[in-house]
Design an enzyme around this catalytic site. Structure first.
Site, PDB file in Angstrom:
ATOM      1  N   GLU A 376       0.839  -1.220   0.000  1.00  0.00           N
ATOM      2  CA  GLU A 376       0.000   0.000   0.000  1.00  0.00           C
ATOM      3  C   GLU A 376       0.866   1.259   0.000  1.00  0.00           C
ATOM      4  O   GLU A 376       0.523   2.256   0.629  1.00  0.00           O
ATOM      5  CB  GLU A 376      -0.925   0.009   1.216  1.00  0.00           C
ATOM      6  CG  GLU A 376      -2.049  -0.985   1.116  1.00  0.00           C
ATOM      7  CD  GLU A 376      -3.111  -0.549   0.123  1.00  0.00           C
ATOM      8  OE1 GLU A 376      -2.996   0.557  -0.440  1.00  0.00           O
ATOM      9  OE2 GLU A 376      -4.050  -1.332  -0.102  1.00  0.00           O
ATOM     10  N   GLY A 377       2.001   1.204  -0.724  1.00  0.00           N
ATOM     11  CA  GLY A 377       2.935   2.319  -0.758  1.00  0.00           C
ATOM     12  C   GLY A 377       3.962   2.128   0.325  1.00  0.00           C
ATOM     13  O   GLY A 377       3.623   2.066   1.514  1.00  0.00           O
ATOM     14  N   THR A 378       5.248   2.028  -0.078  1.00  0.00           N
ATOM     15  CA  THR A 378       6.296   1.826   0.926  1.00  0.00           C
ATOM     16  C   THR A 378       6.425   3.090   1.782  1.00  0.00           C
ATOM     17  O   THR A 378       5.968   4.169   1.415  1.00  0.00           O
ATOM     18  CB  THR A 378       7.667   1.536   0.270  1.00  0.00           C
ATOM     19  OG1 THR A 378       8.101   2.726  -0.410  1.00  0.00           O
ATOM     20  CG2 THR A 378       7.596   0.382  -0.732  1.00  0.00           C
TER      21      THR A 378
HETATM   22  P1  TGC Z   1       0.516  10.585 -10.317  1.00  0.00           P
HETATM   23  O1  TGC Z   1       0.781  11.297 -11.614  1.00  0.00           O
HETATM   24  O2  TGC Z   1       1.027  11.166  -9.065  1.00  0.00           O
HETATM   25  O3  TGC Z   1      -1.049  10.351 -10.169  1.00  0.00           O
HETATM   26  C1  TGC Z   1      -1.858   9.881 -11.247  1.00  0.00           C
HETATM   27  C2  TGC Z   1      -3.246  10.482 -11.049  1.00  0.00           C
HETATM   28  O4  TGC Z   1      -3.788  10.025  -9.817  1.00  0.00           O
HETATM   29  C3  TGC Z   1      -4.011  11.141  -8.915  1.00  0.00           C
HETATM   30  N1  TGC Z   1      -3.608  10.644  -7.586  1.00  0.00           N
HETATM   31  C4  TGC Z   1      -4.497  10.210  -6.705  1.00  0.00           C
HETATM   32  N2  TGC Z   1      -5.844  10.188  -6.737  1.00  0.00           N
HETATM   33  C5  TGC Z   1      -6.481   9.670  -5.672  1.00  0.00           C
HETATM   34  N3  TGC Z   1      -5.816   9.194  -4.611  1.00  0.00           N
HETATM   35  C6  TGC Z   1      -4.474   9.198  -4.538  1.00  0.00           C
HETATM   36  N4  TGC Z   1      -3.854   8.677  -3.470  1.00  0.00           N
HETATM   37  C7  TGC Z   1      -3.743   9.720  -5.616  1.00  0.00           C
HETATM   38  N5  TGC Z   1      -2.429   9.881  -5.899  1.00  0.00           N
HETATM   39  C8  TGC Z   1      -2.364  10.460  -7.109  1.00  0.00           C
HETATM   40  C9  TGC Z   1      -3.137  12.252  -9.450  1.00  0.00           C
HETATM   41  O5  TGC Z   1      -3.656  13.504  -9.064  1.00  0.00           O
HETATM   42  C10 TGC Z   1      -3.243  12.012 -10.924  1.00  0.00           C
HETATM   43  O6  TGC Z   1      -4.542  12.437 -11.335  1.00  0.00           O
HETATM   44  P2  TGC Z   1      -4.801  13.019 -12.804  1.00  0.00           P
HETATM   45  O7  TGC Z   1      -6.232  13.440 -12.777  1.00  0.00           O
HETATM   46  O8  TGC Z   1      -3.834  14.151 -12.952  1.00  0.00           O
HETATM   47  O9  TGC Z   1      -4.521  11.905 -13.743  1.00  0.00           O
HETATM   48  O10 TGC Z   1       1.024   9.103 -10.477  1.00  0.00           O
HETATM   49  P3  TGC Z   1       2.481   8.527 -10.628  1.00  0.00           P
HETATM   50  O11 TGC Z   1       2.473   7.620 -11.810  1.00  0.00           O
HETATM   51  O12 TGC Z   1       3.519   9.621 -10.545  1.00  0.00           O
HETATM   52  O13 TGC Z   1       2.623   7.547  -9.374  1.00  0.00           O
HETATM   53  C11 TGC Z   1       2.728   7.915  -8.105  1.00  0.00           C
HETATM   54  C12 TGC Z   1       1.920   6.962  -7.194  1.00  0.00           C
HETATM   55  C13 TGC Z   1       0.864   7.785  -6.528  1.00  0.00           C
HETATM   56  C14 TGC Z   1       1.271   5.867  -8.001  1.00  0.00           C
HETATM   57  C15 TGC Z   1       2.849   6.335  -6.199  1.00  0.00           C
HETATM   58  O14 TGC Z   1       3.212   7.360  -5.349  1.00  0.00           O
HETATM   59  C16 TGC Z   1       2.219   5.283  -5.342  1.00  0.00           C
HETATM   60  O15 TGC Z   1       1.305   5.486  -4.556  1.00  0.00           O
HETATM   61  N6  TGC Z   1       2.821   4.079  -5.391  1.00  0.00           N
HETATM   62  C17 TGC Z   1       2.475   3.016  -4.489  1.00  0.00           C
HETATM   63  C18 TGC Z   1       1.717   1.925  -5.166  1.00  0.00           C
HETATM   64  C19 TGC Z   1       0.871   1.176  -4.172  1.00  0.00           C
HETATM   65  O16 TGC Z   1       0.574   1.643  -3.094  1.00  0.00           O
HETATM   66  N7  TGC Z   1       0.426  -0.022  -4.521  1.00  0.00           N
HETATM   67  C20 TGC Z   1      -0.453  -0.748  -3.658  1.00  0.00           C
HETATM   68  C21 TGC Z   1      -0.968  -1.984  -4.317  1.00  0.00           C
HETATM   69  S1  TGC Z   1      -2.326  -2.760  -3.447  1.00  0.00           S
HETATM   70  C22 TGC Z   1      -1.676  -3.374  -2.048  1.00  0.00           C
HETATM   71  O17 TGC Z   1      -0.546  -3.199  -1.727  1.00  0.00           O
HETATM   72  C23 TGC Z   1      -2.619  -4.147  -1.186  1.00  0.00           C
HETATM   73  S2  TGC Z   1      -1.857  -4.765   0.222  1.00  0.00           S
HETATM   74  C24 TGC Z   1      -3.107  -5.529   1.074  1.00  0.00           C
HETATM   75  C25 TGC Z   1      -3.774  -4.662   2.097  1.00  0.00           C
HETATM   76  O18 TGC Z   1      -4.196  -3.534   1.800  1.00  0.00           O
HETATM   77  O19 TGC Z   1      -3.927  -5.065   3.269  1.00  0.00           O
HETATM   78  P1  FAD Z   2       9.666  -1.571  -5.438  1.00  0.00           P
HETATM   79  O1  FAD Z   2       8.703  -0.639  -6.067  1.00  0.00           O
HETATM   80  O2  FAD Z   2      10.551  -2.393  -6.342  1.00  0.00           O
HETATM   81  O3  FAD Z   2      10.542  -0.804  -4.387  1.00  0.00           O
HETATM   82  C1  FAD Z   2      11.766  -1.336  -3.842  1.00  0.00           C
HETATM   83  C2  FAD Z   2      12.410  -0.248  -2.986  1.00  0.00           C
HETATM   84  O4  FAD Z   2      12.699   0.894  -3.798  1.00  0.00           O
HETATM   85  C3  FAD Z   2      11.489   0.262  -1.872  1.00  0.00           C
HETATM   86  O5  FAD Z   2      12.262   0.535  -0.735  1.00  0.00           O
HETATM   87  C4  FAD Z   2      10.937   1.564  -2.436  1.00  0.00           C
HETATM   88  O6  FAD Z   2      10.576   2.489  -1.413  1.00  0.00           O
HETATM   89  C5  FAD Z   2      12.128   2.055  -3.243  1.00  0.00           C
HETATM   90  N1  FAD Z   2      11.724   2.965  -4.321  1.00  0.00           N
HETATM   91  C6  FAD Z   2      10.941   2.715  -5.406  1.00  0.00           C
HETATM   92  N2  FAD Z   2      10.820   3.801  -6.166  1.00  0.00           N
HETATM   93  C7  FAD Z   2      11.511   4.788  -5.552  1.00  0.00           C
HETATM   94  C8  FAD Z   2      11.758   6.167  -5.835  1.00  0.00           C
HETATM   95  N3  FAD Z   2      11.237   6.774  -6.905  1.00  0.00           N
HETATM   96  N4  FAD Z   2      12.542   6.871  -4.991  1.00  0.00           N
HETATM   97  C9  FAD Z   2      13.066   6.284  -3.867  1.00  0.00           C
HETATM   98  N5  FAD Z   2      12.876   4.996  -3.545  1.00  0.00           N
HETATM   99  C10 FAD Z   2      12.106   4.260  -4.383  1.00  0.00           C
HETATM  100  N6  FAD Z   2      -0.349  -5.435  -4.517  1.00  0.00           N
HETATM  101  C11 FAD Z   2      -1.577  -5.511  -5.097  1.00  0.00           C
HETATM  102  O7  FAD Z   2      -1.807  -4.963  -6.167  1.00  0.00           O
HETATM  103  N7  FAD Z   2      -2.587  -6.207  -4.490  1.00  0.00           N
HETATM  104  C12 FAD Z   2      -2.415  -6.834  -3.309  1.00  0.00           C
HETATM  105  O8  FAD Z   2      -3.361  -7.436  -2.785  1.00  0.00           O
HETATM  106  C13 FAD Z   2      -1.129  -6.790  -2.694  1.00  0.00           C
HETATM  107  N8  FAD Z   2      -0.903  -7.483  -1.546  1.00  0.00           N
HETATM  108  C14 FAD Z   2       0.367  -7.565  -1.054  1.00  0.00           C
HETATM  109  C15 FAD Z   2       0.641  -8.415   0.018  1.00  0.00           C
HETATM  110  C16 FAD Z   2       1.929  -8.542   0.498  1.00  0.00           C
HETATM  111  C17 FAD Z   2       2.234  -9.505   1.593  1.00  0.00           C
HETATM  112  C18 FAD Z   2       2.983  -7.749  -0.048  1.00  0.00           C
HETATM  113  C19 FAD Z   2       4.388  -7.835   0.501  1.00  0.00           C
HETATM  114  C20 FAD Z   2       2.726  -6.916  -1.111  1.00  0.00           C
HETATM  115  C21 FAD Z   2       1.422  -6.812  -1.639  1.00  0.00           C
HETATM  116  N9  FAD Z   2       1.144  -6.031  -2.761  1.00  0.00           N
HETATM  117  C22 FAD Z   2      -0.095  -6.065  -3.347  1.00  0.00           C
HETATM  118  C23 FAD Z   2       2.237  -5.345  -3.462  1.00  0.00           C
HETATM  119  C24 FAD Z   2       2.725  -4.068  -2.781  1.00  0.00           C
HETATM  120  O9  FAD Z   2       1.822  -3.031  -2.955  1.00  0.00           O
HETATM  121  C25 FAD Z   2       4.112  -3.728  -3.363  1.00  0.00           C
HETATM  122  O10 FAD Z   2       5.009  -4.681  -2.839  1.00  0.00           O
HETATM  123  C26 FAD Z   2       4.537  -2.330  -3.009  1.00  0.00           C
HETATM  124  O11 FAD Z   2       3.761  -1.375  -3.700  1.00  0.00           O
HETATM  125  C27 FAD Z   2       6.031  -2.087  -3.341  1.00  0.00           C
HETATM  126  O12 FAD Z   2       6.355  -2.545  -4.610  1.00  0.00           O
HETATM  127  P2  FAD Z   2       7.639  -3.512  -4.817  1.00  0.00           P
HETATM  128  O13 FAD Z   2       7.577  -4.594  -3.813  1.00  0.00           O
HETATM  129  O14 FAD Z   2       7.660  -3.890  -6.262  1.00  0.00           O
HETATM  130  O15 FAD Z   2       8.887  -2.618  -4.470  1.00  0.00           O
END
Ligand code: TGC
Ligand code: FAD
Length: 396
Positions: A376-378
């Site tokens: 959910e975002g590191t």
């Molecule tokens: P960026 O250009 O910043 O944003 C793209 C568009 O999205 C808007 N935006 C948001 N809107 C709503 N909520 C937010 N939190 C938003 N953050 C950004 C932004 O305004 C823009 O809108 P528009 O209208 O201009 O198109 O995007 P970027 O490509 O530069 O990426 C940055 C970003 C935000 C993706 C990155 O910072 C990020 O958050 N990375 C983390 C990825 C992540 O958290 N993955 C999670 C996967 S799911 C998971 O881990 C489930 S774990 C299980 C559990 O929850 O228990």
């Molecule tokens: P990376 O993106 O490869 O990052 C590696 C390291 O580099 C991190 O320390 C990071 O902070 C750093 N880094 C990356 N980019 C930058 C930058 N620009 N500047 C500085 N540092 C940077 N995802 C889903 O979609 N659905 C799920 O249900 C889901 N469940 C999960 C369950 C578990 C147990 C785990 C471990 C992960 C899950 N995820 C899920 C994925 C999770 O959201 C990703 O692991 C997480 O977003 C980080 O991506 P990554 O592991 O590829 O690390």
């Protein structure tokens, strides 16, 4: 072994909650004490998700708790947060399952789905009769989901999906996957737009492979998903989705819940350390709780837990008022998960050698929180989100 949990409330936090909020919290607390705590160490050791608890959680309204209608409980966001706190006090992996079902599967259907999709899926997901997963992350794109390579191509009245998703919670137990893919030639030839799709997991070409060998979230199922020429009807597109913003809106819901959940894990560690310190004797034949350095650790923990409680409650009140921003959510998720991990490390030291065993929940929480600080975002990505916001200079 272990200790029966005693409420952690230094600030008279309960006085900030209304009667309904306390009732919801106490109901979730009793559920966790009676049903999860007795089995969680075995589940963690065996790498088993306690699926038998799903129907009861459905009855208690824990799935999609802050959504309204369609069989959902219609709780406030503060009530929803308190449920997450209690579930994660039990186990982060268990809370993850509920987060995914609620914030990452039901929320996108609720927010981006057609009325027909809502009627079809939400009541079954709310009751736990059906389970879901959320596929955003890919093997090559974690922190940067915008680079995803999964593609959907419209052919007649179908979409054909191809791609790989990785680290997907509940992937192997899900009936439906919310898959985020770039639709080719959308909105015009040569362009691509991220959209969400409902993919039934029994469709030909869909495969889920469980990730084994995890030392974290062992009571939660994690999977890799493969989609090879998966045909779905065009009506499985979530019509309101469009752009990376759509999955990020789902992450906001989940991250908000995690900010509360982490407090629960920290409470469990602190409470265990406090009770242990009051009974364990060393040197002067007095409890180690009487030593200054032990007290300093306990004080650090209760101070940070108390601040985190106020932070999440504030975020919840803003969310209920419709004014919560995603940058505030980043701050709450980042702070509270870091805080919980530090508490786990400190609490583990208070228990000495006993701290490394499964007789106490601390080491399990510590290992779990290493995932929570990554998914959910590191921790660092949230620093960049907040940093970009306050400086106006994105640093990704
Ligand atoms: P960026 O250009 O910043 O944003 C793209 C568009 O999205 C808007 N935006 C948001 N809107 C709503 N909520 C937010 N939190 C938003 N953050 C950004 C932004 O305004 C823009 O809108 P528009 O209208 O201009 O198109 O995007 P970027 O490509 O530069 O990426 C940055 C970003 C935000 C993706 C990155 O910072 C990020 O958050 N990375 C983390 C990825 C992540 O958290 N993955 C999670 C996967 S799911 C998971 O881990 C489930 S774990 C299980 C559990 O929850 O228990
Ligand atoms: P990376 O993106 O490869 O990052 C590696 C390291 O580099 C991190 O320390 C990071 O902070 C750093 N880094 C990356 N980019 C930058 C930058 N620009 N500047 C500085 N540092 C940077 N995802 C889903 O979609 N659905 C799920 O249900 C889901 N469940 C999960 C369950 C578990 C147990 C785990 C471990 C992960 C899950 N995820 C899920 C994925 C999770 O959201 C990703 O692991 C997480 O977003 C980080 O991506 P990554 O592991 O590829 O690390």
């Amino acid at each position: 072994m272990g200790f029966k949990f005693q409420n952690v409330d230094f600030l008279k936090f309960d006085t900030l909650l209304n009667e309904d909020e306390r009732l919801v919290r106490d109901t979730a607390r009793a559920f966790v004490e009676d049903n999860l705590v007795p089995i969680i160490e075995d589940c963690f050791r065996e790498g088993r998700f306690p699926r038998e608890l799903v129907p009861q959680m459905g009855e208690l309204g824990f799935f999609g708790a802050n959504l309204h209608g369609y069989g959902c409980a219609g709780m406030s966001n503060v009530e929803y947060g308190l449920v997450m706190q209690e579930l994660e006090r039990g186990d982060s992996g268990f809370r993850s399952f509920v987060s995914v079902q609620s914030a990452l599967v039901m929320y996108p259907i609720y927010t981006f789905g057609s009325e027909e999709q809502k009627q079809k899926w939400l009541p079954d997901l709310a009751s736990g009769r059906k389970l879901g997963c959320f596929g955003l992350t890919e093997p090559g794109f974690g922190s940067n989901p915008g680079g995803m390579t999964t593609r959907a191509r419209k052919v007649g009245d179908e979409y054909i999906l191809n791609g790989e998703k990785m680290w997907i919670t509940s992937g192997n137990i899900a009936d439906v996957a919310i898959i985020w893919a770039k639709v080719v030639d959308d909105p015009e030839p040569g362009k691509e737009t991220v959209r969400g799709f409902l993919v039934e997991t029994d469709r030909p070409g869909f495969r889920a492979d469980e990730v084994h060998g995890k030392w974290s979230l062992r009571a939660s199922v994690t999977s890799g998903l493969s989609l090879q020429d998966v045909h779905i009807p065009a009506s499985n597109l979530l019509p309101g989705s469009g752009g990376l913003k759509s999955p990020l809106m789902c992450l906001n819901q989940a991250r908000y819940g995690i900010s509360w959940g982490a407090i629960g894990a920290a409470m469990s560690c602190y409470d265990t350390a406090l009770q242990y310190a009051k009974t364990r004797k060393q040197f002067r034949n007095e409890p180690i709780a009487s030593h200054q350095l032990i007290q300093e650790k306990l004080v650090w923990m209760i101070s940070e837990i108390s601040k985190a409680q106020l932070l999440s409650l504030h975020a919840g009140r803003l969310k209920d008022a419709g004014t919560l921003t995603h940058e505030i959510i980043s701050l709450a998720k980042r702070n509270n998960v870091w805080m919980a991990l530090e508490c786990a490390r400190m609490a583990r030291q208070v228990l000495g050698a006993n701290g490394i065993t499964e007789d106490y929940p601390i080491m399990r929480h510590m290992m779990n929180l290493e995932s929570v600080i990554t998914y959910e975002g590191t921790h660092d990505i949230h620093a960049l989100i907040i940093g970009g916001h306050i400086t106006g200079s994105p640093a990704f």
